[in-house]
Design a protein around this motif. Structure first.
Motif, short mmCIF file in Angstrom:
data_model
loop_
_atom_site.label_atom_id
_atom_site.label_comp_id
_atom_site.label_asym_id
_atom_site.label_seq_id
_atom_site.Cartn_x
_atom_site.Cartn_y
_atom_site.Cartn_z
N ARG A 239 -40.83 9.85 31.03
CA ARG A 239 -41.02 8.44 30.66
C ARG A 239 -41.34 8.33 29.17
O ARG A 239 -41.73 7.28 28.70
N CYS A 240 -41.15 9.43 28.44
CA CYS A 240 -41.53 9.49 27.02
C CYS A 240 -40.36 9.66 26.07
O CYS A 240 -40.55 9.77 24.86
N PRO B 243 -49.01 12.52 30.16
CA PRO B 243 -48.05 11.48 30.54
C PRO B 243 -46.92 12.11 31.35
O PRO B 243 -46.74 13.33 31.33
N GLY C 158 -37.47 5.15 29.01
CA GLY C 158 -38.08 6.37 28.48
C GLY C 158 -37.65 7.63 29.21
O GLY C 158 -38.30 8.66 29.09
N THR D 168 -46.51 13.20 23.05
CA THR D 168 -45.37 13.58 23.88
C THR D 168 -44.12 12.79 23.50
O THR D 168 -43.02 13.34 23.41
N ALA D 169 -44.27 11.50 23.26
CA ALA D 169 -43.12 10.67 22.85
C ALA D 169 -42.55 11.14 21.52
O ALA D 169 -41.32 11.16 21.34
N HIS E 251 -39.16 1.22 24.78
CA HIS E 251 -40.61 1.29 24.56
C HIS E 251 -40.90 1.71 23.12
O HIS E 251 -40.04 2.25 22.44
N LYS E 252 -42.08 1.48 22.71
CA LYS E 252 -42.47 1.85 21.33
C LYS E 252 -43.60 2.87 21.36
O LYS E 252 -44.52 2.83 20.55
N ARG E 253 -43.53 3.80 22.31
CA ARG E 253 -44.57 4.82 22.44
C ARG E 253 -44.64 5.66 21.16
O ARG E 253 -43.62 6.05 20.61
N GLN E 254 -45.84 5.98 20.76
CA GLN E 254 -46.05 6.82 19.59
C GLN E 254 -47.02 7.96 19.88
O GLN E 254 -47.53 8.58 18.95
N ASP E 255 -47.27 8.23 21.17
CA ASP E 255 -48.17 9.33 21.50
C ASP E 255 -47.48 10.66 21.22
O ASP E 255 -46.28 10.71 20.94
#
Length: 177
Positions: A97-98, A93, A170, A109-110, A103-107
């Motif tokens: 942007r993480c 990614p 992000g 990198t986030a 946002h609700k990113r959970q990967d």
């Protein structure tokens, strides 16, 4: 997982951005003590092909090797992409942007960026500066995420031209705004 160092690895200031991966992992924080204890947080190389942050820091640190005026906490972003002079590697990614935001990113990198954010905010930094290259024929400028006087004042120390922006979500500067 972030890695935290309390000094620069030996001979780091002699390296170009594409050589840093030999001594610095992705998501490394380096804390350097200065005369003023409250640190300035600086993030560089979130995009591996944007080397101006490292180039500027090398000069600054070389000129202040014996005595930093203020403590620094430096975030080294995407060392793997920097090794290949790429913005990011295929399948990665965009590191900028993480960071925590709407946002609700959970990967992975986030989650790492959330850990970096918590760690740095616990240090109560004086300010946060995220250094990126510019693309195309653009003037040198500072970007701010708030029109608060403190943001404008800090940005004016870097450039007479300022851009106020609130997206994309992000981004590092938004997470620390």
């Amino acid at each position: 997982m972030i890695k935290i160092l309390n000094q620069l690895p030996e001979n780091l200031l002699q390296l170009n951005a594409n050589q840093l991966f030999q001594h610095i992992d992705n998501h490394t924080l380096i804390q350097l003590e200065g005369q003023i204890k409250r640190p300035l947080f600086i993030s560089i190389l979130q995009h591996g092909d944007e080397t101006t942050g490292w180039d500027a820091l090398k000069i600054f640190l070389s000129n202040h090797q014996n005595k930093l005026p203020r403590s620094l906490c430096i975030y080294f972003g995407n060392m793997e992409a920097a090794a290949q002079n790429l913005r990011q590697l295929e399948g990665q990614p965009d590191f900028n942007r993480c960071w925590p935001g709407r946002h609700k990113r959970q990967d992975e990198t986030a989650l790492v960026m959330a850990e970096v954010t918590r760690t740095v905010k616990a240090m109560n930094p004086f300010a946060s500066v995220d250094i990126h290259n510019n693309s195309g024929r653009n003037p040198h400028y500072s970007g701010i995420n708030s029109l608060n006087g403190d943001f404008v004042n800090l940005a004016s120390l870097f450039s007479d031209t300022m851009i106020h922006f609130t997206s994309p979500d992000g981004i590092q500067s938004g997470a620390f705004a």
